[in-house]
Scaffold this motif. Structure first.
Motif, PDB file in Angstrom:
ATOM      1  N   TYR A   1     -28.930  -1.825  -2.004  1.00  0.00           N
ATOM      2  CA  TYR A   1     -28.930  -0.793  -3.040  1.00  0.00           C
ATOM      3  C   TYR A   1     -29.965  -1.237  -4.055  1.00  0.00           C
ATOM      4  O   TYR A   1     -29.730  -2.210  -4.778  1.00  0.00           O
TER       5      TYR A   1
ATOM      6  N   VAL B   1     -26.476  -5.941   0.032  1.00  0.00           N
ATOM      7  CA  VAL B   1     -25.024  -6.121   0.176  1.00  0.00           C
ATOM      8  C   VAL B   1     -24.633  -6.433   1.620  1.00  0.00           C
ATOM      9  O   VAL B   1     -23.544  -6.937   1.870  1.00  0.00           O
TER      10      VAL B   1
ATOM     11  N   SER C   1     -12.616  -8.906  -1.291  1.00  0.00           N
ATOM     12  CA  SER C   1     -13.069  -7.640  -1.843  1.00  0.00           C
ATOM     13  C   SER C   1     -14.555  -7.707  -2.200  1.00  0.00           C
ATOM     14  O   SER C   1     -15.007  -8.680  -2.797  1.00  0.00           O
ATOM     15  N   GLY C   2     -15.291  -6.669  -1.783  1.00  0.00           N
ATOM     16  CA  GLY C   2     -16.722  -6.627  -2.106  1.00  0.00           C
ATOM     17  C   GLY C   2     -17.602  -7.290  -1.053  1.00  0.00           C
ATOM     18  O   GLY C   2     -18.819  -7.333  -1.199  1.00  0.00           O
ATOM     19  N   CYS C   3     -16.993  -7.783   0.039  1.00  0.00           N
ATOM     20  CA  CYS C   3     -17.774  -8.525   1.051  1.00  0.00           C
ATOM     21  C   CYS C   3     -18.637  -7.600   1.914  1.00  0.00           C
ATOM     22  O   CYS C   3     -19.513  -8.060   2.634  1.00  0.00           O
ATOM     23  N   GLY C   4     -18.388  -6.293   1.854  1.00  0.00           N
ATOM     24  CA  GLY C   4     -19.235  -5.354   2.592  1.00  0.00           C
ATOM     25  C   GLY C   4     -18.575  -4.705   3.792  1.00  0.00           C
ATOM     26  O   GLY C   4     -19.223  -4.011   4.571  1.00  0.00           O
ATOM     27  N   ASN C   5     -17.259  -4.885   3.936  1.00  0.00           N
ATOM     28  CA  ASN C   5     -16.531  -4.307   5.067  1.00  0.00           C
ATOM     29  C   ASN C   5     -16.656  -2.787   5.142  1.00  0.00           C
ATOM     30  O   ASN C   5     -16.969  -2.229   6.196  1.00  0.00           O
ATOM     31  N   SER C   6     -16.398  -2.142   4.008  1.00  0.00           N
ATOM     32  CA  SER C   6     -16.445  -0.673   4.008  1.00  0.00           C
ATOM     33  C   SER C   6     -17.870  -0.192   4.246  1.00  0.00           C
ATOM     34  O   SER C   6     -18.088   0.794   4.955  1.00  0.00           O
ATOM     35  N   THR C   7     -18.824  -0.895   3.661  1.00  0.00           N
ATOM     36  CA  THR C   7     -20.226  -0.514   3.855  1.00  0.00           C
ATOM     37  C   THR C   7     -20.584  -0.585   5.336  1.00  0.00           C
ATOM     38  O   THR C   7     -21.211   0.332   5.878  1.00  0.00           O
TER      39      THR C   7
ATOM     40  N   GLN D   1     -10.916   4.986   3.014  1.00  0.00           N
ATOM     41  CA  GLN D   1     -10.139   4.286   1.989  1.00  0.00           C
ATOM     42  C   GLN D   1      -9.678   5.297   0.923  1.00  0.00           C
ATOM     43  O   GLN D   1      -8.539   5.297   0.505  1.00  0.00           O
TER      44      GLN D   1
ATOM     45  N   GLU E   1      -8.725   0.358   5.787  1.00  0.00           N
ATOM     46  CA  GLU E   1      -7.424   0.081   5.158  1.00  0.00           C
ATOM     47  C   GLU E   1      -6.438   1.238   5.279  1.00  0.00           C
ATOM     48  O   GLU E   1      -5.941   1.748   4.272  1.00  0.00           O
TER      49      GLU E   1
ATOM     50  N   HIS F   1      -7.107  -5.898   4.460  1.00  0.00           N
ATOM     51  CA  HIS F   1      -6.910  -7.125   3.690  1.00  0.00           C
ATOM     52  C   HIS F   1      -5.629  -7.805   4.131  1.00  0.00           C
ATOM     53  O   HIS F   1      -5.252  -8.830   3.580  1.00  0.00           O
TER      54      HIS F   1
HETATM   55  N1  LIG Z   1     -23.635   2.792  -4.217  1.00  0.00           N
HETATM   56  C1  LIG Z   1     -23.650   1.491  -4.476  1.00  0.00           C
HETATM   57  N2  LIG Z   1     -24.545   0.953  -5.348  1.00  0.00           N
HETATM   58  C2  LIG Z   1     -24.560  -0.368  -5.615  1.00  0.00           C
HETATM   59  N3  LIG Z   1     -23.711  -1.254  -5.058  1.00  0.00           N
HETATM   60  C3  LIG Z   1     -22.811  -0.797  -4.199  1.00  0.00           C
HETATM   61  C4  LIG Z   1     -22.709   0.594  -3.864  1.00  0.00           C
HETATM   62  N4  LIG Z   1     -21.708   0.744  -2.974  1.00  0.00           N
HETATM   63  C5  LIG Z   1     -21.196  -0.486  -2.774  1.00  0.00           C
HETATM   64  N5  LIG Z   1     -21.853  -1.407  -3.509  1.00  0.00           N
HETATM   65  C6  LIG Z   1     -21.575  -2.860  -3.552  1.00  0.00           C
HETATM   66  O1  LIG Z   1     -21.663  -3.365  -2.240  1.00  0.00           O
HETATM   67  C7  LIG Z   1     -20.707  -4.392  -2.028  1.00  0.00           C
HETATM   68  C8  LIG Z   1     -19.890  -4.078  -0.800  1.00  0.00           C
HETATM   69  O2  LIG Z   1     -19.123  -2.895  -1.032  1.00  0.00           O
HETATM   70  P1  LIG Z   1     -17.980  -2.438  -0.046  1.00  0.00           P
HETATM   71  O3  LIG Z   1     -17.445  -1.151  -0.519  1.00  0.00           O
HETATM   72  O4  LIG Z   1     -18.505  -2.514   1.333  1.00  0.00           O
HETATM   73  O5  LIG Z   1     -16.925  -3.599  -0.271  1.00  0.00           O
HETATM   74  P2  LIG Z   1     -15.603  -3.895   0.560  1.00  0.00           P
HETATM   75  O6  LIG Z   1     -15.856  -5.151   1.329  1.00  0.00           O
HETATM   76  O7  LIG Z   1     -15.162  -2.720   1.304  1.00  0.00           O
HETATM   77  O8  LIG Z   1     -14.575  -4.226  -0.641  1.00  0.00           O
HETATM   78  P3  LIG Z   1     -13.035  -3.751  -0.851  1.00  0.00           P
HETATM   79  O9  LIG Z   1     -12.283  -4.702  -0.005  1.00  0.00           O
HETATM   80  O10 LIG Z   1     -12.831  -3.975  -2.300  1.00  0.00           O
HETATM   81  O11 LIG Z   1     -12.916  -2.333  -0.433  1.00  0.00           O
HETATM   82  C9  LIG Z   1     -19.883  -4.476  -3.303  1.00  0.00           C
HETATM   83  O12 LIG Z   1     -20.332  -5.567  -4.050  1.00  0.00           O
HETATM   84  C10 LIG Z   1     -20.160  -3.169  -4.003  1.00  0.00           C
HETATM   85  O13 LIG Z   1     -20.091  -3.314  -5.392  1.00  0.00           O
END
Ligand SMILES: Nc1ncnc2c1ncn2[C@@H]1O[C@H](COP(=O)(O)OP(=O)(O)OP(=O)(O)O)[C@@H](O)[C@H]1O
Ligand SMILES: [Mg+2]
Length: 247
Positions: A13, A18, A38-44, A82, A159, A192
């Motif tokens: 981004y 990420v 949390s924030g590790c990038g799983n959802s991405t 989610q 999740e 999680h």
């Molecule tokens: N549109 C965006 N712009 C900037 N950063 C983003 C954006 N979307 C996600 N991120 C960042 O990318 C990283 C991964 O996000 P992601 O949603 O994949 O986390 P996650 O592993 O699913 O976390 P959680 O377990 O909390 O759902 C996070 O640090 C988040 O802040």
């Protein structure tokens, strides 16, 4: 064939990366669970497979086809979100039946599929209720119904059981396992919950800060963690770490 292959996949981004060069081979029929803080990038990662997020570099293949430029609706995946997107004005029945209606399935088939899923999800008594009148846990189960009603090449779950009470959560976990044994659809599942990861996964992918730390069967990641992070992360009780020298 519905294996999923990620090759050197990157997501940035702006200047912030990420997801860093992820490589992952998901086999046909496999149940893969992504875990990490949390924030590790799983959802991405999941959203990139679904096509809801563009990838900044690398390739994603579903089956034998590179899908980088294939829009989400043509990827033949079915995703549980989610923050589940449902139609508040429609009834539970209409929400679950929606994709079948769009496909112009036979009315009798729709009826049967929705009833079967409603039973599995324990929401038969809610079928005629409007979405906006339901509790979070009930909504989550409807969202699950909407995901499962389709017959995709790949299921993607973010999740899906997080809002359920412990009893329902256990029940649904067992049902999901049964369903996968029966349908064998390739599945990528983010959670999680350690129990979900250990019991549902053929293989677990442990992520941290957008990097894959280890890929292995539940027994492998538990008994032979690749590094200190995995050792500490996996398992409900954290492992004791002792400083030592190899001699
Ligand atoms: N549109 C965006 N712009 C900037 N950063 C983003 C954006 N979307 C996600 N991120 C960042 O990318 C990283 C991964 O996000 P992601 O949603 O994949 O986390 P996650 O592993 O699913 O976390 P959680 O377990 O909390 O759902 C996070 O640090 C988040 O802040
Ligand atoms: Mg997430």
């Amino acid at each position: 064939m519905s294996q999923v292959t990620l090759k050197n996949v990157v997501k940035s981004y702006g200047d912030v990366k990420v997801i860093h060069n992820i490589n992952l081979d998901i086999q046909d029929n496999e149940f893969i669970v992504l875990v990490g803080p949390s924030g590790c990038g799983n959802s991405t990662a999941l959203r990139m497979i679904a096509g809801l997020e563009t990838i900044s570099d690398g390739t994603i293949e579903i089956g034998d086809k590179v899908v980088n430029d294939v829009p989400p609706k043509s990827r033949n995946t079915s995703m549980f979100f989610q923050d589940y997107a449902l139609y508040p004005e429609m009834t539970v029945y209409q929400n679950i039946a929606f994709s079948l209606r769009m496909k112009k399935s036979q009315q009798a088939d729709i009826e049967k599929k929705v009833q079967n899923l409603a039973e599995l999800l324990d929401i038969t008594n809610l079928l005629n209720r409007k979405l906006q009148t339901l509790s979070d846990s009930q909504r989550q189960r409807v969202a699950m119904g909407r995901t499962l009603v389709r017959d995709p090449e790949v299921f993607l779950f973010d999740e899906p059981l997080s809002n359920l009470d412990p009893k329902l959560r256990n029940q649904m976990r067992v049902e999901l396992k049964k369903l996968h044994t029966k349908l064998k659809t390739t599945t990528v599942y983010v959670t999680h919950d350690q129990v979900e990861a250990m019991t549902l996964a053929d293989r677990i992918v442990v992520m941290k800060d957008g990097h894959i730390q280890q890929v292995g069967t539940p027994a492998e990641v538990y008994e032979k963690p690749a590094n200190m992070f995995v050792a500490d992360f996996i398992g409900n009780r954290s492992m004791n770490m002792v400083k030592a020298e190899i001699s």
